[in-house]
Design a protein around this motif. Structure first.
Motif: not given
Length: 344
Positions: A34, A46-53
């Motif tokens: 990830t 596809r990775i959620s924006e909270p995880t990316r942040r």
């Protein structure tokens, strides 16, 4: 004599460990895969924006930077586009072209690296460039030969592109018609009624690759007419320009194509300081169409040069990287248009 006591040597600080993607993964509470997907801006998963942040914040807190060499090993090639530092004095026009190209390549996720290889040419230069394992090389055609192209390709370079008046076997070629620049300038002076034309040939090393064809183009422009062309060696130096201006009357010239705008401005000022009127005593034309030439009085006539758009060249490099087996492309990229102003 007072002795200054020497303080005891301090213990060197313990080297800090280099943060890894595993450290980022632990801090962010995600897998290493990830972390890789997020920091490489991959859209494959596809990775959620909270995880990316969360991943980006963890990387910033730890001071983690992805390892370019490791990423290249995984991809099978680097994202480095190598450009040898020019062996000639680079003027404003070339600098703008380089900045635009770097911006366009960055948009395609390439990194432009300039290599200082002054004094190296041909096979030896290619070997030095190949050591860095670039995915693409953009080089003046005068600095490369077919053997060098082969060395680069064998080392993993997927695209070799040359820029200059002639193509090199095996490489994509961006052809610049330097002879057309001299032809346009000399023909303009001839059409303005001038018959004794001087053509500045810069004394600076590395510029002959441009100056020689421009001089040849001027000769071709007046071939078979009653006009003459005289080569005028000139260093980019006020004293040398002053010496040329001092003997201008003995040369019997009534016009000059001064190689480019910078040499034209240098020589024009020297001629005016020597009491000559521009253009009555000497018509002057340069090349490059720099803004400063429009601010002079009289305004400087010039040859406007149209270099390839950075986005178009970046697209060619990207296309060649993705299809390394394609036949070499040939493109004429230097447009030359005379701009008539008061100096001629």
């Amino acid at each position: 004599m007072v002795q200054i006591p020497k303080p005891p040597a301090a213990e060197p600080p313990a080297p800090r460990s280099v943060p890894t993607s595993a450290d980022v993964a632990r801090l962010a509470g995600v897998s290493r895969a990830t972390v890789s997907y997020v920091l490489n801006d991959s859209g494959a998963v596809r990775i959620s924006e909270p995880t990316r942040r969360r991943v980006r914040e963890a990387a910033r807190e730890l001071g983690y930077v992805p390892h370019a060499a490791a990423r290249s090993l995984r991809a099978g090639h680097s994202r480095m586009v190598l450009m040898p530092a020019p062996s000639f004095p680079a003027g404003p026009l070339y600098s703008r072209f380089l900045s635009e190209l770097q911006w366009a390549l960055a948009r395609l996720d390439y990194t432009v690296v300039q290599y200082g290889s002054v004094g190296l040419r041909g096979y030896e230069a290619a070997r030095a460039w190949a050591e860095l394992r670039p995915v693409a090389v953009l080089v003046p055609s005068a600095d490369l030969d077919p053997q060098g192209v082969d060395v680069l390709k064998r080392s993993g370079a997927r695209a070799v592109v040359t820029l200059g008046p002639e193509a090199v076997e095996g490489a994509h070629a961006l052809l610049t018609d330097q002879e057309g620049v001299g032809h346009g300038a000399a023909r303009h002076l001839y059409d303005r009624g001038r018959r004794a034309l001087g053509v500045v040939v810069p004394a600076e090393a590395g510029l002959d690759v441009f100056a020689a064809p421009r001089l040849a183009g001027a000769h071709r422009a007046v071939n078979g007419t009653d006009a003459t062309v005289t080569a005028l060696p000139l260093a980019y130096d006020e004293r040398d320009a002053g010496r040329l201006a001092a003997r201008w009357g003995s040369l019997g010239l009534d016009a000059v194509f001064a190689y480019n705008d910078e040499y034209a401005m240098l020589l024009m000022r020297a001629l005016q300081d020597a009491g000559l009127d521009i253009p009555a005593d000497a018509a002057v034309i340069g090349a490059d169409d720099l803004m400063l030439g429009r601010l002079l009085r009289p305004r400087l006539s010039t040859v406007h040069l149209e270099l390839p758009a950075g986005r178009d060249l970046a697209a060619l490099l990207d296309r060649a990287v993705h299809d390394p087996g394609a036949a070499p492309e040939r493109h004429t990229v230097l447009g030359a248009t005379v701009v008539h102003r008061e100096s001629s």
